[in-house]
Design a protein around this motif. Structure first.
Motif, PDB file in Angstrom:
ATOM      1  N   UNK A   1      53.549  51.336  95.976  1.00 43.84           N
ATOM      2  CA  UNK A   1      53.434  52.504  96.384  1.00 43.84           C
ATOM      3  C   UNK A   1      52.912  53.488  95.068  1.00 43.84           C
ATOM      4  N   UNK A   2      53.236  53.167  93.853  1.00 45.46           N
ATOM      5  CA  UNK A   2      52.692  53.830  92.939  1.00 45.46           C
ATOM      6  C   UNK A   2      51.347  53.295  92.481  1.00 45.46           C
ATOM      7  N   UNK A   3      50.935  52.085  92.963  1.00 42.88           N
ATOM      8  CA  UNK A   3      49.725  51.860  92.669  1.00 42.88           C
ATOM      9  C   UNK A   3      48.530  52.885  93.860  1.00 42.88           C
ATOM     10  N   UNK A   4      49.277  53.294  94.973  1.00 38.73           N
ATOM     11  CA  UNK A   4      48.523  53.956  95.843  1.00 38.73           C
ATOM     12  C   UNK A   4      47.869  55.155  95.245  1.00 38.73           C
ATOM     13  N   UNK A   5      48.537  55.811  94.337  1.00 47.64           N
ATOM     14  CA  UNK A   5      48.025  57.208  93.950  1.00 47.64           C
ATOM     15  C   UNK A   5      47.864  56.746  92.234  1.00 47.64           C
ATOM     16  N   UNK A   6      47.834  55.573  91.808  1.00 47.81           N
ATOM     17  CA  UNK A   6      47.239  55.276  90.645  1.00 47.81           C
ATOM     18  C   UNK A   6      48.353  55.555  89.364  1.00 47.81           C
ATOM     19  N   UNK A   7      49.642  55.766  89.882  1.00 47.35           N
ATOM     20  CA  UNK A   7      50.544  55.835  88.672  1.00 47.35           C
ATOM     21  C   UNK A   7      50.872  54.361  87.940  1.00 47.35           C
ATOM     22  N   UNK A   8      50.532  53.487  88.640  1.00 48.56           N
ATOM     23  CA  UNK A   8      50.387  52.218  88.207  1.00 48.56           C
ATOM     24  C   UNK A   8      48.992  51.737  88.408  1.00 48.56           C
ATOM     25  N   UNK A   9      48.433  51.159  87.347  1.00 48.54           N
ATOM     26  CA  UNK A   9      47.097  50.583  87.615  1.00 48.54           C
ATOM     27  C   UNK A   9      47.102  49.212  88.070  1.00 48.54           C
ATOM     28  N   UNK A  10      46.426  48.919  89.245  1.00 49.45           N
ATOM     29  CA  UNK A  10      46.287  47.709  89.815  1.00 49.45           C
ATOM     30  C   UNK A  10      45.450  46.846  89.074  1.00 49.45           C
ATOM     31  N   UNK A  11      45.312  45.605  88.868  1.00 50.83           N
ATOM     32  CA  UNK A  11      44.475  44.687  88.044  1.00 50.83           C
ATOM     33  C   UNK A  11      43.050  44.741  88.965  1.00 50.83           C
ATOM     34  N   UNK A  12      43.265  44.391  90.171  1.00 53.85           N
ATOM     35  CA  UNK A  12      42.290  44.552  91.177  1.00 53.85           C
ATOM     36  C   UNK A  12      42.289  44.919  92.430  1.00 53.85           C
ATOM     37  N   UNK A  13      41.379  45.248  93.406  1.00 56.28           N
ATOM     38  CA  UNK A  13      41.550  45.594  94.675  1.00 56.28           C
ATOM     39  C   UNK A  13      40.877  46.991  95.109  1.00 56.28           C
ATOM     40  N   UNK A  14      40.972  47.255  96.048  1.00 54.14           N
ATOM     41  CA  UNK A  14      40.279  48.434  96.451  1.00 54.14           C
ATOM     42  C   UNK A  14      41.241  49.452  97.238  1.00 54.14           C
ATOM     43  N   UNK A  15      41.073  50.782  96.903  1.00 59.41           N
ATOM     44  CA  UNK A  15      41.997  51.695  97.645  1.00 59.41           C
ATOM     45  C   UNK A  15      41.354  52.801  98.151  1.00 59.41           C
ATOM     46  N   UNK A  16      41.616  53.175  99.269  1.00 58.52           N
ATOM     47  CA  UNK A  16      40.880  54.201  99.784  1.00 58.52           C
ATOM     48  C   UNK A  16      41.863  55.354 100.788  1.00 58.52           C
ATOM     49  N   UNK A  17      41.857  56.647 100.343  1.00 53.81           N
ATOM     50  CA  UNK A  17      42.595  57.674 101.092  1.00 53.81           C
ATOM     51  C   UNK A  17      41.674  58.438 101.632  1.00 53.81           C
ATOM     52  N   UNK A  18      41.540  58.493 103.011  1.00 59.18           N
ATOM     53  CA  UNK A  18      40.325  59.599 103.400  1.00 59.18           C
ATOM     54  C   UNK A  18      38.868  59.193 102.704  1.00 59.18           C
ATOM     55  N   UNK A  19      38.451  60.302 102.060  1.00 55.38           N
ATOM     56  CA  UNK A  19      37.101  59.993 101.531  1.00 55.38           C
ATOM     57  C   UNK A  19      37.112  59.572  99.882  1.00 55.38           C
ATOM     58  N   UNK A  20      38.216  59.503  99.557  1.00 56.05           N
ATOM     59  CA  UNK A  20      38.324  59.159  98.140  1.00 56.05           C
ATOM     60  C   UNK A  20      38.836  57.577  98.112  1.00 56.05           C
ATOM     61  N   UNK A  21      37.795  56.831  97.151  1.00 58.39           N
ATOM     62  CA  UNK A  21      37.938  55.476  97.099  1.00 58.39           C
ATOM     63  C   UNK A  21      37.888  55.121  95.838  1.00 58.39           C
ATOM     64  N   UNK A  22      38.674  54.086  95.374  1.00 55.65           N
ATOM     65  CA  UNK A  22      38.746  53.583  94.149  1.00 55.65           C
ATOM     66  C   UNK A  22      38.487  51.985  94.030  1.00 55.65           C
ATOM     67  N   UNK A  23      37.751  51.475  93.250  1.00 59.12           N
ATOM     68  CA  UNK A  23      37.456  50.186  93.231  1.00 59.12           C
ATOM     69  C   UNK A  23      38.325  49.893  91.761  1.00 59.12           C
ATOM     70  N   UNK A  24      39.462  49.141  91.922  1.00 58.57           N
ATOM     71  CA  UNK A  24      40.662  48.889  90.777  1.00 58.57           C
ATOM     72  C   UNK A  24      39.870  47.892  89.903  1.00 58.57           C
ATOM     73  N   UNK A  25      38.828  47.406  90.252  1.00 62.41           N
ATOM     74  CA  UNK A  25      38.237  46.745  88.922  1.00 62.41           C
ATOM     75  C   UNK A  25      37.546  47.461  87.859  1.00 62.41           C
ATOM     76  N   UNK A  26      36.908  48.498  88.431  1.00 60.99           N
ATOM     77  CA  UNK A  26      36.057  49.501  87.675  1.00 60.99           C
ATOM     78  C   UNK A  26      36.548  51.125  88.130  1.00 60.99           C
ATOM     79  N   UNK A  27      37.795  51.403  87.755  1.00 60.15           N
ATOM     80  CA  UNK A  27      38.039  52.832  88.036  1.00 60.15           C
ATOM     81  C   UNK A  27      37.522  53.714  87.245  1.00 60.15           C
ATOM     82  N   UNK A  28      37.100  55.014  87.751  1.00 60.70           N
ATOM     83  CA  UNK A  28      36.545  56.051  86.957  1.00 60.70           C
ATOM     84  C   UNK A  28      37.657  57.090  86.931  1.00 60.70           C
ATOM     85  N   UNK A  29      37.895  57.785  85.852  1.00 60.98           N
ATOM     86  CA  UNK A  29      38.782  58.931  85.837  1.00 60.98           C
ATOM     87  C   UNK A  29      38.639  59.766  87.328  1.00 60.98           C
ATOM     88  N   UNK A  30      37.298  60.177  87.502  1.00 58.81           N
ATOM     89  CA  UNK A  30      37.006  61.152  88.402  1.00 58.81           C
ATOM     90  C   UNK A  30      37.650  60.566  89.658  1.00 58.81           C
TER      91      UNK A  30
END
Lengths: 250, 260
Positions: free
Chosen positions: A44-73
């Motif tokens: 659950x905490x990975x979903x909003x990045x309170x916990x940093x996943x080691x790898x994987x992809x997260x998408x909520x609506x039009x916001x997506x994060x590649x957990x291998x290369x997360x950017x602050x934005x």
């Protein structure tokens, strides 16, 4: 609307999430169950990045994060799409109930103060705290604090609200008031992911149950189906332990 | 000196010392103002564990905490001009007061940075996470959530610093500043009533401290108005400890994820 792909997370050498896939549609209420240490809170905490996943992809609506290369934005955008209700409430202790709810609107979403105040007061009214607008967290009971926490999450109008064991820290007699507020907003079609130990509540309010053990999703299903006839052996054992006979039969 | 204490001299000197209260308070105010800024700057590298700067701020803090203030005054008064000569800055015409304020600011800055560091640590991490969760940036969470609460927690320590600083200004006369103590030493040269003069001086310091204490206590209560007004307010140290315990208990309670 929410998609998690192959989320992995380790604390030191211990792998706590072993490649989780999860998709949640708009309006769904997903309850995540599982024994303690199964990784459900971490997920659950990975979903909003309170916990940093080691790898994987997260998408909520039009916001997506590649957990291998997360950017602050990207992380910031992801957090803008979600809101969280914490086990320990985590209200801002130096702010009143009303200010707690307003904070995100004013500081993050740049809503004019007057409008933020009006909307926040409405939300506190909705969770039954219309008379406690100017109370500080230290003057509220656990149940009341958690309801402020829920109003704070609702105020942001997020795509999804994440609940991290919202009633686990409460005295038994205060659990009911919080659950009934969650029930109420679930009926309004707000997308929710709830980590909980309240089996009966999960069965009643969730549209889908996800059962986790040892860092992996073991089984998913409709609540009625899940509780009546679980398929996996580990699920059966877990449900057996959680039923009253298992608890009281010492 | 006469046979007995002449109270009329105490009164006279008390009144004649009053004009010097200004310069003493000026040193206190300026040095705390600058010291707070210095303390904040020095605390940051240690809070965020910035490699080299963290080390430097540690050295700075232990130096100013570990040497007598009087020596620091002399070091800065005699040493700073020499240092500045290296960059071709001539400070021979700079008023002595500037050096005195610099010394007191650096001295209190060391203590203030320690207070800030401890206070920031006492604000529970969960609230920062809650700030992130509603979409705040790290800076917003620090400014809106951590800092206001840290200042409230640090207030009792800061209050002690203000009082200590007020009393420490009495050392400034050793560099020839005519603040309260300096004045009190020159007043009785004719009458030789030194004891009466020091008595008046002590009385004046006491009254100033008393007023400052009252004011600071009010400020502290105001900043901590969000916490229940129970016994912990009268002994702030206990309140802080209790809060830290509470925070620690919370940490233990959360699941594996909360501890990093």
């Amino acid at each position: 609307m929410i998609a998690l792909k192959q989320i992995r997370k380790s604390f030191g050498k211990q792998e706590v999430l072993k490649g989780i896939d999860l998709a949640v549609e708009k309006g769904e209420v997903v309850a995540i169950l599982g024994p303690s240490g199964s990784g459900k809170t971490t997920l659950l905490r990975c979903i909003n990045y309170l916990e940093r996943p080691g790898s994987g992809h997260i998408r909520i609506g039009d916001a997506a994060v590649d957990c291998g290369h997360p950017s602050k934005k990207d992380i910031h955008r992801l957090r803008g799409r979600s809101a969280m209700v914490f086990q320990q409430y985590h209200l801002f202790r130096h702010k009143t109930a009303l200010q707690n709810v307003m904070e995100g609107l004013v500081v993050v979403q740049n809503v004019p103060k007057e409008e933020a105040r009006r909307r926040s007061a409405e939300l506190l009214e909705k969770v039954g705290l219309g008379a406690k607008l100017d109370a500080y967290p230290s003057q509220l009971s656990g149940g009341q604090q958690q309801r402020v926490g829920i109003a704070r999450a609702l105020a942001l109008n997020p795509d999804v609200i994440l609940f991290d064991e919202p009633t686990s820290a409460l005295d038994p007699e205060l659990v009911g008031e919080v659950l009934s507020v969650i029930r109420k907003i679930a009926r309004e079609g707000i997308t929710m992911i709830i980590v909980t130990h309240e089996m009966a509540f999960a069965q009643e309010v969730a549209s889908r149950i996800v059962f986790m053990d040892d860092g992996a999703v073991i089984e998913e299903g409709e609540p009625a189906e899940f509780f009546r006839s679980p398929r996996e052996e580990r699920t059966k054992q877990f449900l057996k332990r959680m039923t009253p006979e298992g608890v009281y039969n010492i | 000196m006469g046979a007995s204490v002449d109270v009329s001299y105490v009164f006279e000197y008390f009144v004649r010392l009053l004009p010097s209260v200004g310069i003493t308070l000026e040193i206190v105010a300026l040095s705390l103002l600058i010291g707070s800024a210095v303390g904040m700057l020095v605390a940051l590298p240690r809070l965020y564990r910035i490699p080299v700067l963290q080390r430097l701020s540690q050295v700075y803090v232990s130096f100013f905490r570990g040497t007598p203030l009087l020596i620091q005054l002399f070091l800065i008064y005699y040493g700073l001009p020499e240092l500045l000569k290296l960059v071709h800055a001539d400070v021979s015409r700079t008023p002595v007061l500037v050096f005195v304020v610099a010394a007191y600011a650096l001295h209190s800055g060391a203590f203030i940075s320690e207070a800030i560091r401890a206070a920031v640590g006492a604000v529970d991490r969960g609230q920062v996470e809650a700030g992130y969760a509603i979409g705040m940036t790290g800076f917003q969470a620090f400014r809106r959530i951590v800092l206001p609460q840290a200042i409230a927690v640090a207030m009792p320590v800061f209050g002690n610093l203000v009082i200590a600083n007020l009393k420490d200004t009495s050392l400034a006369f050793s560099l020839g500043i005519m603040e309260l103590t300096g004045k009190a030493q020159t007043l009785p040269t004719m009458s030789q009533r030194f004891f009466e003069s020091y008595l008046a001086l002590a009385l004046l310091y006491f009254i100033l401290s008393f007023i400052l204490q009252k004011g600071l206590y009010r400020l502290e209560r105001r900043l901590l108005r969000h916490e229940p007004a129970d016994g912990s307010a009268s002994s702030p140290a206990k309140g802080r400890r209790a809060r830290r315990r509470e925070a620690a208990a919370r940490l233990n309670l959360t699941e594996e994820g909360a501890l990093r």
